[in-house]
Design an enzyme around this catalytic site. Structure first.
Site, PDB file in Angstrom:
ATOM      1  N   GLU A 134      -0.415  -9.104  -1.109  1.00 41.37           N
ATOM      2  CA  GLU A 134      -0.907  -8.563   0.178  1.00 41.37           C
ATOM      3  C   GLU A 134      -2.137  -7.682  -0.073  1.00 41.37           C
ATOM      4  OE1 GLU A 134       0.891  -5.473   2.993  1.00 41.37           O
ATOM      5  OE2 GLU A 134       1.729  -7.307   3.805  1.00 41.37           O
ATOM      6  N   HIS A 156       7.323   4.462  12.940  1.00 40.11           N
ATOM      7  CA  HIS A 156       7.519   5.328  11.765  1.00 40.11           C
ATOM      8  C   HIS A 156       6.219   5.843  11.157  1.00 40.11           C
ATOM      9  CE1 HIS A 156       6.334   1.623   9.766  1.00 40.11           C
ATOM     10  NE2 HIS A 156       6.044   2.358   8.721  1.00 40.11           N
ATOM     11  N   ASP A 207       0.795  -1.228   0.000  1.00 32.97           N
ATOM     12  CA  ASP A 207       0.000   0.000   0.000  1.00 32.97           C
ATOM     13  C   ASP A 207       0.826   1.276   0.000  1.00 32.97           C
ATOM     14  OD1 ASP A 207       1.062  -0.224   2.502  1.00 32.97           O
ATOM     15  OD2 ASP A 207      -0.790  -0.931   3.441  1.00 32.97           O
ATOM     16  N   GLU A 236      -2.116   4.863   3.495  1.00 36.59           N
ATOM     17  CA  GLU A 236      -2.098   3.485   2.978  1.00 36.59           C
ATOM     18  C   GLU A 236      -3.490   2.890   2.775  1.00 36.59           C
ATOM     19  OE1 GLU A 236      -0.163   4.719   5.333  1.00 36.59           O
ATOM     20  OE2 GLU A 236       1.880   4.392   4.618  1.00 36.59           O
ATOM     21  N   HIS A 254      14.005   4.539  12.460  1.00 41.25           N
ATOM     22  CA  HIS A 254      13.668   4.744  11.044  1.00 41.25           C
ATOM     23  C   HIS A 254      14.353   6.015  10.550  1.00 41.25           C
ATOM     24  CE1 HIS A 254      11.063   5.296   7.493  1.00 41.25           C
ATOM     25  NE2 HIS A 254      10.593   4.066   7.689  1.00 41.25           N
ATOM     26  N   ARG A 267       3.137   7.720   9.710  1.00 42.59           N
ATOM     27  CA  ARG A 267       2.859   9.143   9.471  1.00 42.59           C
ATOM     28  C   ARG A 267       1.781   9.675  10.417  1.00 42.59           C
ATOM     29  NH1 ARG A 267       4.517  11.470   4.157  1.00 42.59           N
ATOM     30  NH2 ARG A 267       5.882   9.868   3.334  1.00 42.59           N
TER      31      ARG A 267
HETATM   32  C1  UD1 Z   1       6.889   4.504   3.591  1.00 39.40           C
HETATM   33  C2  UD1 Z   1       5.455   4.076   3.210  1.00 39.40           C
HETATM   34  C3  UD1 Z   1       4.816   3.318   4.365  1.00 39.40           C
HETATM   35  C4  UD1 Z   1       5.694   2.193   4.862  1.00 39.40           C
HETATM   36  C5  UD1 Z   1       7.072   2.743   5.191  1.00 39.40           C
HETATM   37  C6  UD1 Z   1       7.973   1.599   5.585  1.00 39.40           C
HETATM   38  C7  UD1 Z   1       4.227   5.601   1.711  1.00 39.40           C
HETATM   39  C8  UD1 Z   1       3.283   6.734   1.609  1.00 39.40           C
HETATM   40  N1  UD1 Z   1       4.620   5.266   2.953  1.00 39.40           N
HETATM   41  O1  UD1 Z   1       6.785   5.446   4.652  1.00 39.40           O
HETATM   42  O2  UD1 Z   1       3.564   2.771   3.914  1.00 39.40           O
HETATM   43  O3  UD1 Z   1       5.106   1.656   6.032  1.00 39.40           O
HETATM   44  O4  UD1 Z   1       7.616   3.368   4.024  1.00 39.40           O
HETATM   45  O5  UD1 Z   1       9.117   2.034   6.245  1.00 39.40           O
HETATM   46  O6  UD1 Z   1       4.608   5.054   0.715  1.00 39.40           O
HETATM   47  N2  UD1 Z   1      14.438   8.015   4.447  1.00 39.40           N
HETATM   48  C9  UD1 Z   1      15.803   7.968   4.290  1.00 39.40           C
HETATM   49  N3  UD1 Z   1      16.393   6.801   3.885  1.00 39.40           N
HETATM   50  C10 UD1 Z   1      15.682   5.690   3.657  1.00 39.40           C
HETATM   51  C11 UD1 Z   1      14.300   5.717   3.851  1.00 39.40           C
HETATM   52  C12 UD1 Z   1      13.683   6.903   4.227  1.00 39.40           C
HETATM   53  O7  UD1 Z   1      16.482   8.958   4.485  1.00 39.40           O
HETATM   54  O8  UD1 Z   1      16.264   4.654   3.292  1.00 39.40           O
HETATM   55  C13 UD1 Z   1      13.796   9.279   4.858  1.00 39.40           C
HETATM   56  C14 UD1 Z   1      13.776  10.332   3.734  1.00 39.40           C
HETATM   57  O9  UD1 Z   1      13.931  11.593   4.280  1.00 39.40           O
HETATM   58  C15 UD1 Z   1      12.351  10.170   3.181  1.00 39.40           C
HETATM   59  C16 UD1 Z   1      11.587   9.892   4.463  1.00 39.40           C
HETATM   60  O10 UD1 Z   1      12.435   9.025   5.204  1.00 39.40           O
HETATM   61  O11 UD1 Z   1      11.914  11.333   2.512  1.00 39.40           O
HETATM   62  C17 UD1 Z   1      10.227   9.304   4.292  1.00 39.40           C
HETATM   63  O12 UD1 Z   1      10.233   8.196   3.399  1.00 39.40           O
HETATM   64  P1  UD1 Z   1       8.857   7.798   2.662  1.00 39.40           P
HETATM   65  O13 UD1 Z   1       9.105   6.619   1.815  1.00 39.40           O
HETATM   66  O14 UD1 Z   1       8.253   8.990   2.002  1.00 39.40           O
HETATM   67  O15 UD1 Z   1       7.875   7.460   3.830  1.00 39.40           O
HETATM   68  P2  UD1 Z   1       7.955   6.445   5.013  1.00 39.40           P
HETATM   69  O16 UD1 Z   1       7.516   7.223   6.180  1.00 39.40           O
HETATM   70  O17 UD1 Z   1       9.245   5.717   5.035  1.00 39.40           O
HETATM   71  N1  UDP Z   2      12.918  -4.212   9.683  1.00 39.18           N
HETATM   72  C1  UDP Z   2      14.269  -4.317   9.406  1.00 39.18           C
HETATM   73  N2  UDP Z   2      15.147  -3.514  10.097  1.00 39.18           N
HETATM   74  C2  UDP Z   2      14.741  -2.617  11.040  1.00 39.18           C
HETATM   75  C3  UDP Z   2      13.345  -2.505  11.304  1.00 39.18           C
HETATM   76  C4  UDP Z   2      12.459  -3.310  10.606  1.00 39.18           C
HETATM   77  O1  UDP Z   2      14.687  -5.122   8.577  1.00 39.18           O
HETATM   78  O2  UDP Z   2      15.586  -1.932  11.619  1.00 39.18           O
HETATM   79  C5  UDP Z   2      11.972  -5.034   8.915  1.00 39.18           C
HETATM   80  C6  UDP Z   2      10.984  -5.829   9.732  1.00 39.18           C
HETATM   81  O3  UDP Z   2      11.479  -7.109  10.035  1.00 39.18           O
HETATM   82  C7  UDP Z   2       9.760  -5.898   8.810  1.00 39.18           C
HETATM   83  C8  UDP Z   2       9.868  -4.628   7.989  1.00 39.18           C
HETATM   84  O4  UDP Z   2      11.191  -4.144   8.152  1.00 39.18           O
HETATM   85  O5  UDP Z   2       9.847  -6.990   7.910  1.00 39.18           O
HETATM   86  C9  UDP Z   2       8.872  -3.611   8.446  1.00 39.18           C
HETATM   87  O6  UDP Z   2       9.131  -2.391   7.839  1.00 39.18           O
HETATM   88  P1  UDP Z   2       8.523  -1.041   8.371  1.00 39.18           P
HETATM   89  O7  UDP Z   2       8.173  -1.173   9.805  1.00 39.18           O
HETATM   90  O8  UDP Z   2       9.456   0.053   7.973  1.00 39.18           O
HETATM   91  O9  UDP Z   2       7.211  -0.865   7.483  1.00 39.18           O
HETATM   92  P2  UDP Z   2       5.726  -1.447   7.551  1.00 39.18           P
HETATM   93  O10 UDP Z   2       5.796  -2.914   7.708  1.00 39.18           O
HETATM   94  O11 UDP Z   2       5.042  -0.767   8.699  1.00 39.18           O
HETATM   95  O12 UDP Z   2       5.120  -1.017   6.255  1.00 39.18           O
END
Ligand code: UD1
Ligand code: UDP
Length: 379
Positions: free
Chosen positions: A121, A216, A99, A135, A248, A218
């Site tokens: 999923e 993490h 999602d 999501e 995160h 939003r």
């Molecule tokens: C995204 C997904 C969420 C998922 C989550 C898993 C959307 C809208 N949200 O949220 O559904 O649960 O990923 O973790 O798609 N960033 C880094 N390095 C990284 C990753 C993230 O610096 O490797 C920082 C960046 O500043 C980025 C911010 O995190 O802009 C947010 O990342 P984003 O993918 O927009 O949203 P998540 O909150 O990670």
């Molecule tokens: N995970 C990981 N390293 C971490 C934290 C989480 O590999 O430091 C894995 C965890 O085992 C799970 C997935 O990341 O499989 C969950 O991701 P996240 O919580 O970012 O997103 P969500 O599942 O809520 O979309």
């Protein structure tokens, strides 16, 4: 034999990568399919950690992550760039998972080209469009576009049927996260050094009861994150516990946690762990405290009680199985629930039983067979 089908597998975040690597492997091993991997890199470091352990070198890497990206700019860029990849690759089918922004843009770009998009999923619903946000709407829109709907459980399949998705398009496959968890557990068993990076922390916290934390979401940004941080402060005030918290990379999470918790001796704020190390943390922890979707699925498989810091969950199976409990984001509720688990042996034991409501580790194999049936390729 019919020609192999080209499947464009699209993903961009850490959890999508974890849940799709078993499928990429299963498609690669099957001569009926040619998987082409396109990562949006909506996440960068956290995505790359998974690609590395899974041995995936993407065919296309859109490198779209920007610091603190907005949903508008990210989604617009995703749609344009994923469309270009589809025009160049001309896949027979597109596969998306879950999602995220990448998943909805992938499904939409496929739809604009009348390419069937299959949804891994499928059917998770909280019933509240702001929890989780965005999501819940992303997956509903993907549900109205998708060709095949791979629902992890009967609960998610029923949600799709209730939205009038034709019965024949919905398949209960289990969640591929259990395939991924079993795979990584086996890799660690063969090569323990893959998960040995926590040894120093284990030594520092020897004799303490480990609480694993991730957050993490939003919808928890702002007040919710501050409440969670305060709860962790209060939990850490107990001398018998230690908190291991891979933070995160989202700046909205890091700023709050570093300010509130950076000075506590028994709280380790650490960088995101790669999947083997996170699986190891799951095994070390007595309790998980999280707002993550994936962790809600993994913890029951390992019999780890998980307190879910959300108002609602689209994964009621963990709650029904007794391993997960919704605690919201009020500081006092989080602390009370956690202390109950620490101090009441019976309460702990009643949650700490391994269940696999989300799958049996065979989901990728099932999905590949369903895809083969759909396109008329018999084994
Ligand atoms: C995204 C997904 C969420 C998922 C989550 C898993 C959307 C809208 N949200 O949220 O559904 O649960 O990923 O973790 O798609 N960033 C880094 N390095 C990284 C990753 C993230 O610096 O490797 C920082 C960046 O500043 C980025 C911010 O995190 O802009 C947010 O990342 P984003 O993918 O927009 O949203 P998540 O909150 O990670
Ligand atoms: N995970 C990981 N390293 C971490 C934290 C989480 O590999 O430091 C894995 C965890 O085992 C799970 C997935 O990341 O499989 C969950 O991701 P996240 O919580 O970012 O997103 P969500 O599942 O809520 O979309």
């Amino acid at each position: 034999m019919a020609r192999p089908q080209k499947i464009l597998v699209v993903f961009g975040t850490r959890p999508e990568a974890i849940k799709l690597f078993p499928l990429v492997a299963a498609l690669r091993a099957d001569p009926r399919f040619v998987p082409v991997v396109c990562v949006s890199a909506q996440h960068r470091q956290m995505l790359d950690q998974v690609l590395e352990i899974a041995g995936i070198v993407p065919d296309h890497d859109l490198d779209l992550m920007r610091p603190d990206q907005t949903l508008d700019s990210l989604t617009a860029a995703l749609l344009t760039e994923l469309g270009k990849v589809m025009d160049a690759e001309k896949p027979d089918r597109v596969m998306v998972q879950g999602d995220t922004a990448t998943a909805i843009a992938g499904a939409l770009a496929a739809y604009y080209r009348k390419i069937p998009a299959d949804h891994v999923e499928a059917g998770l619903r909280s019933g509240n469009i702001y929890h989780p946000w965005p999501e819940e709407v992303n997956r509903k829109i993907i549900g109205s576009i998708a060709s095949l709907h791979f629902a992890p459980t009967e609960v998610s399949a029923a949600a799709l049927r209730a939205e009038n998705v034709p019965e024949a398009r919905v398949h209960v496959t289990g969640n591929t996260v259990i395939d991924a968890l079993q795979w990584v557990t086996e890799r660690i068993r063969e090569a323990p050094q893959l998960a040995s990076g926590l040894a120093e922390l284990e030594q520092r916290f020897a004799g303490k009861r480990i609480i694993g934390v991730t957050t993490h979401r939003r919808e928890n940004f702002g007040g919710g994150m501050e409440n969670i941080a305060e709860a962790i402060r209060q939990i850490a005030a107990r001398g018998d516990v230690a908190v291991i918290f891979p933070v995160h990379l989202n700046p909205n999470v890091r700023a709050v946690m570093n300010t509130a918790l950076g000075d506590l001796a028994n709280v380790a704020l650490i960088e995101p762990l790669d999947y083997p190390h996170f699986a190891h943390l799951l095994s070390l922890a007595e309790i998980m405290l999280t707002d993550s979707g994936g962790v809600q699925e993994e913890a029951p498989a390992l019999g780890k009680p998980v307190l879910v810091m959300r108002e609602t969950t689209e994964r009621p199976e963990g709650v029904a199985a007794g391993t997960a409990r919704l605690v919201g984001t009020e500081t006092s509720v989080i602390v009370t629930e956690l202390f109950t688990l620490l101090d009441d042996k019976a309460a702990y034991e009643s949650m700490a039983r391994a269940h696999n409501p989300f799958g049996d580790g065979q989901s990728a194999r099932r999905i590949v067979e369903l895809l083969a049936n759909e396109v008329g390729c018999q084994a």
